[in-house]
Write a protein that holds these residues in place. Structure first.
Motif, PDB file in Angstrom:
ATOM      1  N   PRO A 206      -9.968  30.736 -34.720  1.00 48.71           N
ATOM      2  CA  PRO A 206      -8.539  31.192 -35.090  1.00 48.71           C
ATOM      3  C   PRO A 206      -7.583  31.637 -33.745  1.00 48.71           C
ATOM      4  N   LEU A 207      -8.093  31.666 -32.833  1.00 51.22           N
ATOM      5  CA  LEU A 207      -7.461  31.837 -31.438  1.00 51.22           C
ATOM      6  C   LEU A 207      -6.583  30.752 -30.990  1.00 51.22           C
ATOM      7  N   HIS A 208      -6.839  29.657 -31.576  1.00 51.76           N
ATOM      8  CA  HIS A 208      -6.220  28.309 -31.037  1.00 51.76           C
ATOM      9  C   HIS A 208      -4.825  28.439 -31.351  1.00 51.76           C
ATOM     10  N   PRO A 209      -4.432  28.778 -32.584  1.00 53.33           N
ATOM     11  CA  PRO A 209      -2.888  28.690 -32.960  1.00 53.33           C
ATOM     12  C   PRO A 209      -2.189  29.478 -31.879  1.00 53.33           C
ATOM     13  N   ASN A 210      -2.664  30.691 -31.640  1.00 56.06           N
ATOM     14  CA  ASN A 210      -1.952  31.518 -30.569  1.00 56.06           C
ATOM     15  C   ASN A 210      -1.979  31.071 -29.363  1.00 56.06           C
ATOM     16  N   LEU A 211      -2.918  30.475 -29.157  1.00 52.55           N
ATOM     17  CA  LEU A 211      -2.997  29.694 -27.599  1.00 52.55           C
ATOM     18  C   LEU A 211      -1.912  28.589 -27.474  1.00 52.55           C
ATOM     19  N   ALA A 212      -1.922  27.744 -28.724  1.00 54.96           N
ATOM     20  CA  ALA A 212      -0.798  26.623 -28.773  1.00 54.96           C
ATOM     21  C   ALA A 212       0.688  27.369 -28.656  1.00 54.96           C
ATOM     22  N   LYS A 213       0.926  28.362 -29.483  1.00 56.50           N
ATOM     23  CA  LYS A 213       2.234  29.136 -29.377  1.00 56.50           C
ATOM     24  C   LYS A 213       2.653  29.672 -28.034  1.00 56.50           C
ATOM     25  N   LYS A 225      -4.814  33.959 -20.662  1.00 52.40           N
ATOM     26  CA  LYS A 225      -5.883  35.123 -21.219  1.00 52.40           C
ATOM     27  C   LYS A 225      -6.400  34.770 -22.489  1.00 52.40           C
ATOM     28  N   ILE A 226      -5.673  33.896 -23.360  1.00 44.75           N
ATOM     29  CA  ILE A 226      -6.424  33.436 -24.662  1.00 44.75           C
ATOM     30  C   ILE A 226      -7.468  32.389 -24.191  1.00 44.75           C
TER      31      ILE A 226
END
Length: 247
Positions: A206-213, A225-226
């Motif tokens: 679930p952290l990967h979409p925020n990493l992509a953004k 950080k992510i």
């Protein structure tokens, strides 16, 4: 008798001559792990010659060689024509609750993660600084694909690899992908799924979409950080296994 001499003449290992490996590298290494533990060999001690190990395990010498090369790639042994094969990492079980083979697997994975961490974080940093519009679209698409597979309860590992490969591509340095792939391959040549869990790292997805953004928006601080959080979570999961809580 010293452990060094024990390793060279195999006297303690004679008691294990009826152990058999069924053929895979993992089977050979599981049997070899028991041989090493019962012979009380430690870091720096020499293992018996390949031909002797093969005879004791009732397998072909080529299979023993392949298994030891895999261990060499994982930092468990060093191999030299003159010095022979020597242990570079401890192979003793430290707890009666954790199988020896799981302990070795966990420690090998931790070494892999320790090398991957700076590579992945640096790749994310440079990708965030250099990502093009087209590369950004690919990264976002890979993240969406990963989440769709994850939410469907399917095996997301290949999609995860494609996502991180897209970030490596955006860095503009092909060595990030090459090194990351080689490091992971050194582990996965033996262990297809760590601890038999195909979804090790499941909680990080679930952290990967925020990493992509963050990568696409050029937010270096958030992206790195992510990525660090993802690596921390995987390491924590491995350590839980080592403590016998997730075996």
């Amino acid at each position: 008798m010293s452990k060094e001499s024990a390793g060279e003449n195999g006297s303690e290992i004679d008691a294990l001559q009826h152990l058999e490996a069924t053929g895979s590298k993992r089977d050979v290494l599981e049997a070899l792990s028991l041989m090493i533990e019962r012979a009380q060999l430690g870091v720096g001690d020499r293992l018996p010659p390949e031909v002797e190990i093969a005879k004791k395990l009732n397998v072909g010498r080529s299979k023993v060689r392949e298994a030891l090369v895999a261990w060499q790639n994982m930092g468990i042994v060093t191999r030299n024509k003159k010095a022979g094969t020597r242990l570079a990492a401890e192979v003793f079980s430290q707890t009666i609750h954790l199988p020896l083979t799981v302990k070795i697997e966990a420690e090998s994975l931790l070494r892999t993660l320790a090398v991957r961490r700076p590579i992945e974080i640096e790749a994310v940093k440079i990708a965030t600084q250099n990502v093009s519009e087209q590369q950004g679209k690919i990264i976002l698409a890979r993240a969406a694909e990963l989440m769709a597979i994850y939410e469907a309860g399917e095996d997301w590992r290949a999609a995860d690899a494609r996502f991180h490969a897209a970030i490596h591509d955006a860095s503009g340095n092909p060595l990030f992908h090459q090194f990351s792939h080689l490091i992971q391959e050194s582990f996965h040549t033996i262990y297809d799924a760590p601890f038999g869990q195909v979804h090790l790292g499941h909680e990080t997805i679930p952290l990967h979409p925020n990493l992509a953004k963050a990568v696409v928006s050029g937010d270096v601080e958030t992206a790195t950080k992510i990525m660090g959080q993802i690596m921390d979570m995987v390491e924590a999961e491995v350590r839980r296994v080592m403590e016998g809580r997730d075996v």
